[in-house]
Design an enzyme around this catalytic site. Structure first.
Site, PDB file in Angstrom:
ATOM      1  CB  CYS A 166     -29.051 -20.383 -35.442  1.00 55.08           C
ATOM      2  SG  CYS A 166     -27.261 -20.620 -35.745  1.00 55.08           S
ATOM      3  CG  HIS A 306     -31.003 -16.730 -30.827  1.00 60.51           C
ATOM      4  ND1 HIS A 306     -30.768 -18.029 -31.124  1.00 60.51           N
ATOM      5  CD2 HIS A 306     -29.799 -16.396 -31.806  1.00 60.51           C
ATOM      6  CE1 HIS A 306     -30.235 -18.366 -32.049  1.00 60.51           C
ATOM      7  NE2 HIS A 306     -29.456 -17.382 -32.380  1.00 60.51           N
ATOM      8  CD  GLU A 317     -33.027 -12.767 -28.112  1.00 61.94           C
ATOM      9  OE1 GLU A 317     -33.928 -13.337 -27.942  1.00 61.94           O
ATOM     10  OE2 GLU A 317     -31.669 -12.897 -28.063  1.00 61.94           O
ATOM     11  CE  LYS A 336     -28.481 -20.386 -28.929  1.00 59.13           C
ATOM     12  NZ  LYS A 336     -29.880 -19.925 -28.537  1.00 59.13           N
ATOM     13  CG  HIS A 341     -25.441 -21.275 -31.135  1.00 60.21           C
ATOM     14  ND1 HIS A 341     -26.841 -21.765 -31.552  1.00 60.21           N
ATOM     15  CD2 HIS A 341     -25.480 -19.992 -31.973  1.00 60.21           C
ATOM     16  CE1 HIS A 341     -27.369 -21.094 -32.227  1.00 60.21           C
ATOM     17  NE2 HIS A 341     -26.714 -20.153 -32.570  1.00 60.21           N
ATOM     18  CG  PHE A 402     -25.129 -16.699 -39.946  1.00 59.98           C
ATOM     19  CD1 PHE A 402     -25.248 -16.123 -39.005  1.00 59.98           C
ATOM     20  CD2 PHE A 402     -24.052 -17.226 -40.237  1.00 59.98           C
ATOM     21  CE1 PHE A 402     -24.189 -15.656 -37.975  1.00 59.98           C
ATOM     22  CE2 PHE A 402     -22.750 -16.969 -39.427  1.00 59.98           C
ATOM     23  CZ  PHE A 402     -22.977 -16.263 -38.101  1.00 59.98           C
TER      24      PHE A 402
END
Length: 416
Positions: A166, A306, A317, A336, A341, A402
C-alpha cells in the site's frame, strides 16, 4: 539538484473520474462506499466496497484494446491521459528529444488479479486442457501499466513499476521525483492503479481480519481513529501526477499545482501485516522525508495520514506523528474515510488530495469518526466532520504497506 513541480493531475476513483468532481466530493465529505456489484458477495463477511462507477474504457481506447488490458491497466491509462491533458502535454506533437526525456513510473500492489482469477476459473471449469488467453500474462503482470503508458505516448525515458504494497504509488512518485532532480529525465508520469475488488482479494483481506464488516452501514464503515473502527474499506481506481523539471515547466507555461520537495522511505522491520506500537517505521519515514525536503516539523501545515481505519495501524501512525510533531498544531486527516483504501494506488490518490489542499487552502476532514479512540495520543489536531479552510503551504503524505514498507512525501506551494 533540479527543482521538481507537479503540472498535471488525473484520477479514476469511487468519488469521480474528473479532478473537479473528485475534489468537490472530497470537500463535501462524501463516502464512496456501497454494496458490492462486481461479484455476488452473499457468502462473504464483507459485502461492500468503494467501487469506481461510470467508467467507460471506450472513452480512452477501442474495443480491441480493451481485450488486451486488465482493469487496473485501463484505470492507469485513463488517469495518466487525464493528467497529461491537464498538464497541457501532447506527446504525439512532441519532438523525439522531448519523448526521450520523459519516463513513466507506475505502481500497483496487485496488478491483474482479476485476470488471474478469470483465467483460473475458465481452466478449472474445462476439461483440463490448457487453453489460456494469449494476453493472459501481459494482462496480469504488475509492471505492464507502466509499459503500456509509455507505448501509448512513445515515451522512451525511465520506465518501471514499484511494488511496496500500500506504499507502492507513493514510492513511485518519490522515485519519479528523484529521477528528475538528478537530471535523468525532464518529465515523469507517476502514480498507481488497482482493480482488486475480486473474490480472492476481498476474501483474503477478510481472512487477515483487515476489512470492516459494517455491512448495514457501508458509507460509515471507514472511520479512522474512532474507537469503533473495525477495518478498512477496499477501493479501486487510479491516481496520476505529471512531474516536471521546474525550468521546463516554466518554459512551456505549464500550470503548477505545487512543488515536490522531499520523499522518505523506511521499514518497520516488525511483522508481515502488523505495525509496531511505537510507530517507529512511520516516524523514521517522516523524518527522512522532512530531512530530504530541508524543512522542520513546524513548517508542515497538513498531514494526509495513511489512516486505514484498522485497530493497530491508526494508533501506530499517530504515535509516530506525535513523536515527531509533539504538540505542533499541524492538521491531520484520514481521507480514506471517503475514498476507501485504494491499496497500491492510495499514495497517488492522496498526493492528488495533498496538492489540491495546497491549491485551494482547504484541509479535508476525516468523516464518520464520532468517538476518538482513547489510545490516540493527546494534543493532536485531527480534523473530523467537515473540511476546514486554512493556509496550506506544506503537506506531508504518508503511506504504509504490508511487509513494513513506509513512504512519506512532501509537497509545498510553489514560489519563485
Amino acid at each position: 539538484m533540479k527543482r521538481v513541480v507537479v503540472t498535471g493531475l488525473g484520477v479514476i476513483s469511487p468519488l469521480g473520474n474528473t479532478i473537479a468532481e473528485f475534489w468537490s466530493n472530497i470537500v463535501a465529505g462524501k463516502s464512496g462506499a456501497a454494496g458490492l456489484t462486481k461479484f455476488d458477495p452473499a457468502k462473504f463477511k464483507t459485502r461492500f466496497a468503494c467501487e469506481v462507477r461510470d467508467f467507460d474504457p471506450l472513452q480512452y481506447f477501442d474495443k480491441k484494446e480493451v481485450k488486451k488490458y486488465d482493469l487496473f491497466t485501463q484505470y492507469a491509462i485513463a488517469a495518466s491521459d487525464i493528467a497529461m491533458k491537464d498538464a497541457g502535454l501532447d506527446f504525439k506533437q512532441a519532438s523525439e528529444q522531448e519523448r526521450d526525456a520523459t519516463g513513466v513510473i507506475w505502481a500497483s500492489g496487485n496488478g491483474g488479479i482479476g485476470t488471474f482469477e478469470e483465467q483460473l476459473r475458465e481452466f478449472h471449469a474445462g476439461d483440463g486442457t490448457p487453453r489460456f488467453n494469449p494476453y493472459f500474462i501481459p494482462k496480469m503482470i504488475v509492471d505492464i501499466a507502466a509499459g503500456v503508458i509509455s507505448i501509448r505516448h512513445g515515451l522512451h525515458g525511465p520506465n518501471y513499476c514499484t511494488v511496496s504494497a500500500c506504499a507502492s504509488s507513493n514510492t513511485a512518485i518519490i522515485n519519479a521525483f528523484d529521477t528528475i532532480r538528478l537530471g535523468k529525465a525532464v518529465t515523469m508520469i507517476a502514480g498507481g492503479s488497482e482493480a482488486a475488488i475480486t473474490p480472492s482479494s476481498v476474501g483474503g483481506f477478510s481472512a487477515a481480519q483487515a476489512l470492516s464488516k459494517r455491512n448495514d452501514e457501508p458509507a460509515k464503515a471507514s472511520r479512522p481513529f474512532d474507537k469503533d473502527r473495525d477495518g478498512f474499506v477496499m477501493a479501486e481506481g487510479a491516481g496520476a501526477l505529471v512531474l516536471e523539471e521546474l525550468e521546463h515547466a516554466l518554459e512551456r507555461g505549464a500550470p503548477i499545482y505545487g512543488e515536490m520537495v522531499g520523499g522518505g522511505m523506511a521499514a518497520d522491520a516488525y511483522h508481515l501485516t502488523g505495525t509496531p506500537a511505537d510507530g517507529y517505521g512511520a516516524y523514521l519515514g517522516m523524518v527522512n522525508a522532512l530531512k530530504d525536503a530541508g524543512v522542520t516539523p513546524d513548517k508542515i501545515d497538513y498531514i494526509n495520514a495513511h489512516a486505514t481505519s484498522t485497530g493497530l495501524g491508526d494508533i501506530s501512525e499517530l504515535v509516530g506523528i506525535k513523536r515527531l510533531f509533539n504538540d505542533l498544531p499541524v492538521a491531520i486527516s484520514g481521507t480514506k474515510s471517503m475514498t476507501g483504501h485504494l491499496l497500491g494506488a492510495a499514495g497517488a490518490i492522496e498526493s492528488v488530495i495533498s496538492l489540491l489542499a495546497i491549491k485551494y487552502n482547504q484541509v479535508p476532514a476525516t468523516i464518520n469518526t464520532e468517538n476518538i479512540d482513547a489510545a490516540v495520543p493527546a494534543g493532536l489536531n485531527i480534523i473530523i466532520g467537515k473540511t476546514i479552510s486554512q493556509e496550506v503551504n506544506y503537506v506531508l503524505n504518508n503511506t504504509f504497506g504490508f511487509g513494513g514498507h513506509t513512504a512519506s512525501s512532501v509537497f509545498k506551494r510553489y514560489s519563485d
